[in-house]
Design a protein around this motif. Structure first.
Motif, PDB file in Angstrom:
ATOM      1  N   UNK A  85       0.961  -1.129  -0.149  1.00 20.60           N
ATOM      2  CA  UNK A  85       0.123   0.042   0.031  1.00 20.60           C
ATOM      3  C   UNK A  85       0.961   1.084   0.018  1.00 20.60           C
ATOM      4  N   UNK A  86       0.409   2.300  -0.896  1.00 20.83           N
ATOM      5  CA  UNK A  86       1.257   3.372  -0.865  1.00 20.83           C
ATOM      6  C   UNK A  86       0.348   4.465  -0.522  1.00 20.83           C
ATOM      7  N   UNK A  87       0.728   5.424   0.481  1.00 20.15           N
ATOM      8  CA  UNK A  87      -0.233   6.495   0.907  1.00 20.15           C
ATOM      9  C   UNK A  87       0.634   7.685   0.686  1.00 20.15           C
ATOM     10  N   UNK A  88       0.118   8.786   0.128  1.00 21.05           N
ATOM     11  CA  UNK A  88       0.430   9.952  -0.066  1.00 21.05           C
ATOM     12  C   UNK A  88       0.494  10.716   1.277  1.00 21.05           C
ATOM     13  N   UNK A  89       1.538  11.330   1.632  1.00 19.92           N
ATOM     14  CA  UNK A  89       1.728  12.166   3.098  1.00 19.92           C
ATOM     15  C   UNK A  89       1.684  13.581   2.833  1.00 19.92           C
ATOM     16  N   UNK A  90       2.546  14.032   2.048  1.00 16.13           N
ATOM     17  CA  UNK A  90       2.606  15.495   2.106  1.00 16.13           C
ATOM     18  C   UNK A  90       3.597  15.808   0.858  1.00 16.13           C
ATOM     19  N   UNK A  91       3.464  17.122   0.368  1.00 15.24           N
ATOM     20  CA  UNK A  91       4.738  17.640  -0.633  1.00 15.24           C
ATOM     21  C   UNK A  91       5.493  18.321   0.443  1.00 15.24           C
ATOM     22  N   UNK A 110      16.790   9.043   8.131  1.00 12.18           N
ATOM     23  CA  UNK A 110      16.000   9.569   9.140  1.00 12.18           C
ATOM     24  C   UNK A 110      17.011   8.834  10.581  1.00 12.18           C
ATOM     25  N   UNK A 111      17.551   9.791  11.119  1.00  7.41           N
ATOM     26  CA  UNK A 111      18.371   9.682  12.481  1.00  7.41           C
ATOM     27  C   UNK A 111      17.812  10.422  13.594  1.00  7.41           C
ATOM     28  N   UNK A 112      17.398   9.729  14.591  1.00  5.47           N
ATOM     29  CA  UNK A 112      16.764  10.349  15.798  1.00  5.47           C
ATOM     30  C   UNK A 112      15.499  11.298  15.372  1.00  5.47           C
ATOM     31  N   UNK A 113      14.675  10.877  14.494  1.00  5.17           N
ATOM     32  CA  UNK A 113      13.545  11.782  14.294  1.00  5.17           C
ATOM     33  C   UNK A 113      13.915  12.934  13.413  1.00  5.17           C
ATOM     34  N   UNK A 114      15.237  13.019  13.003  1.00  7.69           N
ATOM     35  CA  UNK A 114      15.471  14.115  12.194  1.00  7.69           C
ATOM     36  C   UNK A 114      15.977  13.735  10.763  1.00  7.69           C
ATOM     37  N   UNK A 115      15.116  14.149   9.745  1.00  7.26           N
ATOM     38  CA  UNK A 115      15.252  13.584   8.284  1.00  7.26           C
ATOM     39  C   UNK A 115      16.454  14.367   7.733  1.00  7.26           C
ATOM     40  N   UNK A 116      17.319  13.684   7.300  1.00  3.37           N
ATOM     41  CA  UNK A 116      18.548  14.367   6.534  1.00  3.37           C
ATOM     42  C   UNK A 116      18.482  14.072   4.932  1.00  3.37           C
ATOM     43  N   UNK A 117      18.299  15.536   4.017  1.00  2.00           N
ATOM     44  CA  UNK A 117      18.167  15.147   2.743  1.00  2.00           C
ATOM     45  C   UNK A 117      19.620  15.548   2.181  1.00  2.00           C
ATOM     46  N   UNK A 144      21.533  16.376  -1.329  1.00  2.00           N
ATOM     47  CA  UNK A 144      21.469  16.694  -2.593  1.00  2.00           C
ATOM     48  C   UNK A 144      21.819  17.865  -2.840  1.00  2.00           C
ATOM     49  N   UNK A 145      21.629  18.456  -4.070  1.00  2.00           N
ATOM     50  CA  UNK A 145      21.923  19.750  -4.313  1.00  2.00           C
ATOM     51  C   UNK A 145      20.507  20.536  -5.033  1.00  2.00           C
ATOM     52  N   UNK A 146      20.258  21.790  -4.241  1.00  2.00           N
ATOM     53  CA  UNK A 146      19.063  22.311  -4.371  1.00  2.00           C
ATOM     54  C   UNK A 146      19.195  23.169  -5.720  1.00  2.00           C
ATOM     55  N   UNK A 147      18.302  23.208  -6.639  1.00  2.00           N
ATOM     56  CA  UNK A 147      18.369  24.094  -7.984  1.00  2.00           C
ATOM     57  C   UNK A 147      17.792  25.383  -7.768  1.00  2.00           C
ATOM     58  N   UNK A 148      16.998  25.410  -6.813  1.00  2.00           N
ATOM     59  CA  UNK A 148      16.300  26.567  -6.512  1.00  2.00           C
ATOM     60  C   UNK A 148      15.939  26.944  -4.991  1.00  2.00           C
ATOM     61  N   UNK A 149      15.402  28.268  -4.591  1.00  2.00           N
ATOM     62  CA  UNK A 149      15.174  28.205  -3.324  1.00  2.00           C
ATOM     63  C   UNK A 149      13.693  27.938  -3.239  1.00  2.00           C
ATOM     64  N   UNK A 150      13.179  27.765  -1.828  1.00  2.00           N
ATOM     65  CA  UNK A 150      11.775  27.620  -1.677  1.00  2.00           C
ATOM     66  C   UNK A 150      11.653  27.297  -0.100  1.00  2.00           C
ATOM     67  N   UNK A 151      10.296  27.090   0.059  1.00  2.00           N
ATOM     68  CA  UNK A 151       9.678  26.549   1.330  1.00  2.00           C
ATOM     69  C   UNK A 151       9.654  25.219   1.460  1.00  2.00           C
ATOM     70  N   UNK A 152       9.904  24.620   2.844  1.00  2.00           N
ATOM     71  CA  UNK A 152       9.808  23.184   3.047  1.00  2.00           C
ATOM     72  C   UNK A 152       9.213  22.956   4.217  1.00  2.00           C
ATOM     73  N   UNK A 153       8.529  21.647   4.529  1.00  3.30           N
ATOM     74  CA  UNK A 153       7.837  21.366   5.653  1.00  3.30           C
ATOM     75  C   UNK A 153       9.114  20.953   6.759  1.00  3.30           C
ATOM     76  N   UNK A 154       9.085  21.558   8.035  1.00  2.00           N
ATOM     77  CA  UNK A 154      10.143  21.403   8.757  1.00  2.00           C
ATOM     78  C   UNK A 154       9.802  20.114   9.555  1.00  2.00           C
ATOM     79  N   UNK A 165      12.132  17.295  12.615  1.00  2.93           N
ATOM     80  CA  UNK A 165      13.126  18.335  11.990  1.00  2.93           C
ATOM     81  C   UNK A 165      13.670  17.707  10.573  1.00  2.93           C
ATOM     82  N   UNK A 166      13.826  18.908   9.907  1.00  2.00           N
ATOM     83  CA  UNK A 166      14.446  18.529   8.514  1.00  2.00           C
ATOM     84  C   UNK A 166      15.744  19.132   8.109  1.00  2.00           C
ATOM     85  N   UNK A 167      16.661  18.589   7.606  1.00  2.00           N
ATOM     86  CA  UNK A 167      18.195  19.177   7.379  1.00  2.00           C
ATOM     87  C   UNK A 167      18.518  18.969   5.925  1.00  2.00           C
TER      88      UNK A 167
END
Length: 655
Positions: free
Chosen positions: A580-586, A599-606, A608-618, A626-628
């Motif tokens: 089963x695949x459940x969409x959570x959020x963008x 995912x390390x101790x409830x912190x999600x480490x992403x 990669x290289x961002x091509x542009x600036x924008x908003x993200x869900x913390x 938390x998101x790093x």
């Protein structure tokens, strides 16, 4: 004068200055400190200063010496304290300067103020004289024998700087033997600083503490804080688990006998690991093989400690919670096996089920690429949790230090993809239409297998490595997993043909493998998800999703697999009757050239290289708190969780 005495002197003087009515300053030859008592008697102490080069310490010493001499002369005493029937005369200005208790009394209209005397209960004459002497001389001769009496007295008299002085003393002088009495006093006086400042001592001395009666008398909160702490200094997580059982069994009517520094708990309790085992357990994988088997099994005639009808040992009600707070996934198989057979385990259904699940999980292996809290090594461990990025060189990101370790480039083709299998780092290199499987050890890559096929993807699954080619062929490589750390070798290879025309990504999902195929057009990104049962070589199409799998990644928590595309679309993957695949959020609104996620101790480490600036869900509830973002410009997609030796360079790695 010692540093502690100097500090005490300066504190006494600062307190005295608060009630001084007049201070004569900046006199070139001499200075006069005027101290006025609460009874309006004027007391002048002259301090000669030969020149202005004298330090502040000399001034302090002169003042406190003069006050001490005043006490010895027994002049101008205007107040009387009655302690255990003994009348002790002293100076009210000094008492009011240092003690809030006396300050409030002397600033009131109470009878004691009118008579200039007070009867002081709950304080011994010896203790009060010691305190009074410290106020006159700036010295407090604390010992383990008198500190508790002095601490209680200065707390009652509200002499704050002496309260702190006593707290500092017990923190410095606490031992395994004195901890219990110090803590009892701290609880009575509601001293929060004691627990905060002594906690590191308990962590550092756990291996000694656990073999003492003091440990068995710890309260539940203290024990829980200890076994959860990263700073707990232990040779092996086995010791922590055995200690939990010792503590729980202490509540039984059959209390353990303490002989020397070793505890033997009869019947339903595991014996503590002997000192000889402690000295030999120098690694996280050490196990107490010499443990007495008869003590492990217990007396067969004894009934379980906790049943629906018998709750003789109430501490056993906390056993399951304590075990879940420990690092049980780092315990040895021998330890888990013995605890499963323990009488206490057999008497508590939820604990019995807990160990059965852990044992089954250790056999099948944890979810790929995830360290639950129960599997995270402590600060005393020789290992450090990192994520490795590979290309033409290797870098590792430390989750604990939040920093990168860089390794120079190699005389080898760039590593297209890397995976972690059984604690070893494997990589895939490509050179035209040929590929090579390599592994990393002792500062170099070594070849394991060469194939004349252009490879697209590398995957570790259970005890094997799977190589996906551009010709719809999957090569399975079974890697030897020896107990000793030696050079790995491939036991055998097997090839599987499939009909997936554009397989872009694959991930381990319990006993099966999920393969993601791009089926979209230039106008609409689409992905078909196939489940491959490798044991029976059966393929099933389980889902169609609206995202681009060519730029996706995945990560795990203790329960679920999550997939994530470059646009931030986050899905949860669950195993029910079907996948089963459940969409959570963008979780972001920009593009990221993904190299991996963890995912390390409830912190999600992403990574990669961002091509542009924008908003993200913390934070996303029940996924991450938390998101790093970790930006790297390396050309290959690779962010692999790995354990490396702590405080060492990659050149020191030993496999």
């Amino acid at each position: 004068m010692s540093e502690a005495s100097s500090h005490l002197v300066s504190t006494v003087l600062r307190s005295s200055m608060k009630v001084c009515r007049q201070v004569i300053e900046d006199v070139p030859v001499c200075a006069f400190l005027v101290l006025t008592s609460m009874s309006s008697q004027l007391l002048t102490i002259s301090i000669m200063i030969p020149n202005k080069k004298n330090s502040g310490d000399e001034i302090y010493k002169g003042i406190i010496s003069s006050i001490g001499n005043l006490g010895k002369m027994r002049k101008f005493e205007d107040f009387e304290v009655i302690v255990e029937g003994e009348h002790i005369k002293c100076h009210s200005f000094l008492l009011a300067s240092c003690s809030e208790f006396f300050r409030n009394l002397l600033d009131s209209n109470m009878k004691e103020k009118q008579d200039m005397k007070v009867d002081l209960p709950n304080v011994t004459s010896k203790t009060f004289k010691l305190i009074l002497n410290s106020l006159y001389t700036g010295e407090l001769l604390l010992t383990n024998d008198n500190v508790l009496d002095v601490w209680a007295a200065v707390h009652q008299l509200q002499i704050d700087f002496l309260v702190q002085h006593c707290e500092d003393f017990i923190v410095v002088n606490v031992t395994v033997e004195t901890f219990q009495s110090f803590k009892k006093q701290a609880d009575v006086l509601q001293c929060q600083r004691f627990a905060e400042r002594v906690f590191p001592f308990l962590c550092q001395n756990f291996m000694t503490l656990r073999k003492s009666l003091t440990f068995l008398k710890l309260d539940l909160t203290d024990l829980t804080n200890l076994i959860e702490s990263d700073q707990l200094d232990v040779f092996s997580e086995d010791h922590v688990l055995y200690s939990i059982y010792d503590w729980v069994s202490y509540g039984n009517s059959k209390s353990p006998n303490v002989r020397g520094m070793r505890i033997k708990v009869k019947a339903n309790n595991l014996a503590a690991v002997s000192s000889s085992e402690d000295s030999n357990a120098n690694a996280e994988t050490s196990s107490p093989a010499a443990r007495d088997e008869s003590q492990i099994k217990g007396n067969e005639e004894d009934a379980p400690l906790v049943t629906s009808l018998n709750q003789a040992n109430r501490r056993a009600l906390h056993l399951h919670t304590l075990l879940k707070s420990s690092r049980y996934l780092l315990a040895s198989e021998n330890c888990i096996e013995m605890l499963m057979r323990n009488k206490l385990t057999q008497g508590i259904s939820e604990v019995k089920k807990f160990w059965s699940e852990i044992s089954a999980r250790n056999v099948s292996g944890p979810l790929s690429g995830f360290w639950p809290n129960a599997a995270i090594h402590r600060a005393c461990s020789p290992y450090e949790h990192v994520a490795v990025v590979c290309g033409s060189f290797v870098e590792a990101y430390s989750f604990e230090n939040k920093s990168w370790t860089h390794l120079t480039s190699w005389a080898i083709n760039s590593v297209f993809k890397a995976v972690n299998l059984n604690g070893r780092l494997y990589g895939l290199t490509r050179n035209g239409d040929t590929s090579e499987l390599v592994w990393f050890s002792k500062n170099k890559w070594s070849s394991l297998l060469s194939l004349n096929i252009k490879m697209q993807h590398l995957l570790s699954h259970e005890k094997c490595i799977y190589i996906f080619s551009s010709e719809n062929v999957i090569t399975k490589c079974q890697i030897a997993n020896e107990v000793i750390r030696s050079e790995p070798y491939i036991l055998e290879t097997e090839e599987f043909n499939h009909s997936i025309s554009n397989a872009e990504y694959a991930v381990s999902f319990y006993t099966n493998i999920l393969v993601f195929e791009s089926i979209g057009t230039c106008r609409r990104a689409r992905t078909a998800v196939h489940e491959w049962n490798e044991a029976n070589n059966v393929w099933s199409r389980v889902a169609d999703l609206d995202f681009n799998c060519g730029k996706m990644t995945s990560f795990n928590d203790e329960t679920y697999l999550y997939i994530l595309d470059k646009a931030g679309s986050l899905y949860r993957v669950e195993a029910a009757e079907t996948v089963q695949f459940s969409f959570i959020e963008q979780i972001w609104d920009f593009r990221v050239h993904l190299k991996g996620a963890f995912l390390f101790r409830e912190c999600l480490y992403i990574c990669g290289r961002q091509s542009e600036d924008g908003e993200f869900v913390t934070a996303v509830e029940k996924v991450y708190s938390s998101l790093t973002f970790i930006e790297k410009t390396m050309p290959r997609r690779c962010f692999v969780p790995f354990l490396m030796e702590r405080k060492s360079r990659f050149s020191d790695w030993v496999e």
